[in-house]
Design a protein around this motif. Structure first.
Motif, PDB file in Angstrom:
ATOM      1  N   UNK A   1       0.835  -1.198   0.000  1.00  0.00           N
ATOM      2  CA  UNK A   1       0.000   0.000   0.000  1.00  0.00           C
ATOM      3  C   UNK A   1       0.869   1.247   0.000  1.00  0.00           C
ATOM      4  N   UNK A   2       0.619   2.127  -0.941  1.00  0.00           N
ATOM      5  CA  UNK A   2       1.328   3.399  -0.938  1.00  0.00           C
ATOM      6  C   UNK A   2       0.564   4.398  -0.074  1.00  0.00           C
TER       7      UNK A   2
ATOM      8  N   UNK B   1       6.380   3.952   2.735  1.00  0.00           N
ATOM      9  CA  UNK B   1       7.541   3.192   3.214  1.00  0.00           C
ATOM     10  C   UNK B   1       8.799   3.739   2.557  1.00  0.00           C
ATOM     11  N   UNK B   2       9.873   3.786   3.310  1.00  0.00           N
ATOM     12  CA  UNK B   2      11.119   4.362   2.814  1.00  0.00           C
ATOM     13  C   UNK B   2      11.736   3.496   1.714  1.00  0.00           C
TER      14      UNK B   2
ATOM     15  N   UNK C   1      28.724   8.808  -1.990  1.00  0.00           N
ATOM     16  CA  UNK C   1      27.528   9.095  -1.189  1.00  0.00           C
ATOM     17  C   UNK C   1      26.305   9.003  -2.085  1.00  0.00           C
ATOM     18  N   UNK C   2      25.287   8.267  -1.623  1.00  0.00           N
ATOM     19  CA  UNK C   2      24.051   8.107  -2.376  1.00  0.00           C
ATOM     20  C   UNK C   2      22.871   8.557  -1.521  1.00  0.00           C
ATOM     21  N   UNK C   3      21.932   9.261  -2.156  1.00  0.00           N
ATOM     22  CA  UNK C   3      20.722   9.712  -1.484  1.00  0.00           C
ATOM     23  C   UNK C   3      19.541   9.462  -2.416  1.00  0.00           C
ATOM     24  N   UNK C   4      18.597   8.617  -1.972  1.00  0.00           N
ATOM     25  CA  UNK C   4      17.440   8.228  -2.778  1.00  0.00           C
ATOM     26  C   UNK C   4      16.172   8.793  -2.143  1.00  0.00           C
ATOM     27  N   UNK C   5      15.441   9.627  -2.902  1.00  0.00           N
ATOM     28  CA  UNK C   5      14.205  10.243  -2.427  1.00  0.00           C
ATOM     29  C   UNK C   5      13.030   9.684  -3.210  1.00  0.00           C
ATOM     30  N   UNK C   6      11.991   9.197  -2.491  1.00  0.00           N
ATOM     31  CA  UNK C   6      10.880   8.553  -3.196  1.00  0.00           C
ATOM     32  C   UNK C   6       9.855   9.543  -3.761  1.00  0.00           C
ATOM     33  N   UNK C   7      10.041  10.849  -3.454  1.00  0.00           N
ATOM     34  CA  UNK C   7       9.182  11.907  -3.997  1.00  0.00           C
ATOM     35  C   UNK C   7       7.700  11.553  -3.873  1.00  0.00           C
ATOM     36  N   UNK C   8       7.295  11.029  -2.732  1.00  0.00           N
ATOM     37  CA  UNK C   8       5.924  10.547  -2.519  1.00  0.00           C
ATOM     38  C   UNK C   8       4.906  11.607  -2.895  1.00  0.00           C
ATOM     39  N   UNK C   9       4.068  11.329  -3.885  1.00  0.00           N
ATOM     40  CA  UNK C   9       3.112  12.344  -4.329  1.00  0.00           C
ATOM     41  C   UNK C   9       1.941  12.538  -3.378  1.00  0.00           C
ATOM     42  N   UNK C  10       1.654  11.556  -2.519  1.00  0.00           N
ATOM     43  CA  UNK C  10       0.474  11.620  -1.658  1.00  0.00           C
ATOM     44  C   UNK C  10       0.814  11.825  -0.183  1.00  0.00           C
TER      45      UNK C  10
ATOM     46  N   UNK D   1       4.392  12.769   2.808  1.00  0.00           N
ATOM     47  CA  UNK D   1       5.753  13.247   3.034  1.00  0.00           C
ATOM     48  C   UNK D   1       6.749  12.292   2.399  1.00  0.00           C
ATOM     49  N   UNK D   2       7.625  12.840   1.577  1.00  0.00           N
ATOM     50  CA  UNK D   2       8.631  12.019   0.911  1.00  0.00           C
ATOM     51  C   UNK D   2       9.638  11.493   1.930  1.00  0.00           C
ATOM     52  N   UNK D   3      10.156  10.304   1.666  1.00  0.00           N
ATOM     53  CA  UNK D   3      11.162   9.689   2.525  1.00  0.00           C
ATOM     54  C   UNK D   3      12.450   9.498   1.742  1.00  0.00           C
TER      55      UNK D   3
END
Length: 267
Positions: A28-29, A63-64, A160-169, A171-173
């Motif tokens: 579930x998103x 979920x992150x 260094x890596x940084x992954x952002x899920x840009x959650x549209x619905x 808060x992004x994690x």
């Protein structure tokens, strides 16, 4: 736990709880819902029973994302690029959403041979890359990632890596990860090519110990330590102390001819 209605002695209530492993709902998103139905049977102390359907609505949370690397570190030698294998990203509730990953190093360049379907800063010659797109396209690009150390550089570096899920619905994690890089030297020492003095003037009659300027060098072997020697101290007027050119005698223009500076540098 049954509760009896003292007024009628016929009605009551039952406390109940519902639980499900969190991992079973990771699909579930943010904001998505699923309805879970259960049939409940109640039996009294005379053996009479009744059933009812109960519907539980579960609302998903974000979920992150996850960054995975199949090794522990990266190794190469001076002036030699290396493929970074085993790097991937995932997001259990990401689906086909657009996500963004940034990669950066401090002492080299990054390159990708595949960037299909991705946007962002795709040129890693400055040590940084930003990719925006689906997880599938990001993973396809990461499978072609290479690191090239800076010219003649040897020593440690960090990816260094940084992954952002840009959650549209919601808060992004963001997930982050650091992977150590070791660049081994080849045993060749390059001679320094220049000496830099931060300031080349000093006031007349300055006190002994006054700092004229700090010394630094230009050397292809990044990280080499340097020492400096005055080949001509202008009759004892100057000396080098802790990497600085300092006044070591009376600077009286009327009695002392203008000195010429000459220095030697070793690394």
């Amino acid at each position: 736990t049954p509760h009896t209605d003292n007024a009628t002695h016929n009605n009551g209530a039952v406390d109940w709880s519902y639980s499900i492993p969190d991992g079973a709902l990771d699909f579930l998103s943010q904001g998505q819902t699923v309805v879970v139905k259960a049939t409940v049977t109640v039996t009294d102390n005379f053996g009479q029973s009744d059933t009812a359907d109960i519907a539980v609505t579960i609302t998903g949370a974000n979920d992150a994302p996850v960054i995975t690397y199949g090794n522990t570190s990266i190794g190469t030698t001076q002036n030699t690029s290396v493929a970074i294998n085993g790097l991937s990203v995932s997001d259990v509730d990401g689906g086909g959403s657009t996500e963004q990953i940034t990669l950066s190093v401090g002492h080299g360049a990054l390159s990708l041979s595949t960037t299909t379907g991705l946007t962002g800063d795709l040129n890693g010659s400055d040590g940084s890359i930003t990719l925006t797109g689906s997880l599938a396209n990001i993973n396809a690009a990461l499978a072609t990632l290479r690191y090239s150390p800076g010219s003649n550089y040897s020593g440690g570096d960090n990816l260094h890596l940084s992954l952002n899920d840009q959650a549209p619905n919601g808060s992004a994690l963001t997930a982050t990860r650091d992977i150590g890089i070791t660049v081994a030297g080849t045993g060749t020492n390059h001679a320094p090519t220049d000496i830099i003095l931060s300031s080349t003037s000093v006031a007349e009659n300055s006190a002994v110990g006054t700092v004229v300027g700090s010394l630094s060098d230009v050397d292809a072997d990044v990280g080499d330590s340097a020492s400096y020697t005055l080949l001509d101290n202008a009759g004892g007027l100057f000396s080098i102390v802790n990497g600085n050119l300092v006044v070591n005698g009376a600077l009286d223009h009327e009695t002392t001819p203008s000195p010429q500076r000459s220095e030697e540098h070793t690394s």
